[in-house]
Motif scaffolding. Structure first.
Motif, short mmCIF file in Angstrom:
data_model
loop_
_atom_site.label_atom_id
_atom_site.label_comp_id
_atom_site.label_asym_id
_atom_site.label_seq_id
_atom_site.Cartn_x
_atom_site.Cartn_y
_atom_site.Cartn_z
N ALA A 185 -4.56 9.37 5.43
CA ALA A 185 -5.78 8.89 6.08
C ALA A 185 -5.50 7.94 7.24
O ALA A 185 -6.42 7.47 7.89
CB ALA A 185 -6.67 8.20 5.05
N VAL A 186 -4.25 7.64 7.50
CA VAL A 186 -3.89 6.72 8.58
C VAL A 186 -4.08 7.42 9.92
O VAL A 186 -3.72 8.59 10.08
CB VAL A 186 -2.44 6.25 8.41
CG1 VAL A 186 -2.03 5.36 9.55
CG2 VAL A 186 -2.28 5.53 7.10
N PRO A 205 0.82 -1.20 0.00
CA PRO A 205 0.00 0.00 0.00
C PRO A 205 0.86 1.26 0.00
O PRO A 205 1.91 1.31 0.64
CB PRO A 205 -0.82 -0.09 1.29
CG PRO A 205 -0.67 -1.48 1.76
CD PRO A 205 0.57 -2.04 1.16
N ARG A 206 0.40 2.28 -0.72
CA ARG A 206 1.11 3.56 -0.74
C ARG A 206 0.81 4.33 0.53
O ARG A 206 -0.27 4.19 1.12
CB ARG A 206 0.67 4.37 -1.96
CG ARG A 206 1.12 3.73 -3.25
CD ARG A 206 0.83 4.62 -4.43
NE ARG A 206 -0.56 4.72 -4.79
CZ ARG A 206 -1.21 3.89 -5.59
NH1 ARG A 206 -0.57 2.89 -6.13
NH2 ARG A 206 -2.47 4.06 -5.86
#
Length: 154
Positions: free
Chosen positions: A138-139, A133-134
């Protein structure tokens, strides 16, 4: 390509993005912009690389595409935008309002037409082609779960 509803599109050697699309007139049409999906650089590009999946979810073909933008106010827009808008799932309101919003907000309606021989499709890879995953803003940090009573460990 006639059954495509999602295509992975890469612009200028960038990462492939999964984009909602509508197949019409031997081409794929993609809408991007405010309130729609994000496809950075697609509206300004001349070429892209499109990967389509088969009925069982695996990639079956990758081909170079010519990118042309359909501009609001043209006869082409008046013909194609309502057809694409009618296929949009979960559209807020009637199709005419959706198409008017696309034009007012500066959304890009882009046509992807085959621009050469398929790059991949005759000899499919044995591995999954999955990528890590890039990074994303949003983390968020995960908190420890709340416990009402003290938990004893053996």
């Amino acid at each position: 390509m006639k059954k495509a509803s999602v295509a992975w599109v890469a612009v200028a050697g960038g990462p492939s993005l999964a984009l909602w699309c509508v197949p019409l007139e031997s081409a794929l049409f993609v809408v991007s912009g405010p309130g729609e999906q994000s496809a950075a650089g697609l509206a300004e590009a001349d070429e892209a690389r499109v990967t389509l999946r088969g009925d069982h979810g695996g990639a079956i073909v990758t081909w170079p595409a010519r990118v042309t933008r359909v501009l609001p106010g043209t006869d082409e827009w008046d013909t194609l935008a309502p057809l694409v808008g009618a296929k949009r799932l979960n559209a807020p309101g009637p199709t005419a309002d959706l198409v008017a919003r696309w034009a007012a907000d500066g959304c890009a309606l882009v046509r992807l037409t085959p621009g050469g021989q398929p790059v991949q499709g005759t000899d499919l890879p044995a591995d999954s082609l999955a990528e890590p995953p890039r990074p994303s803003p949003a983390v968020r940090a995960v908190r420890k779960p709340f416990r009402l009573h003290r938990v004893r460990r053996p």
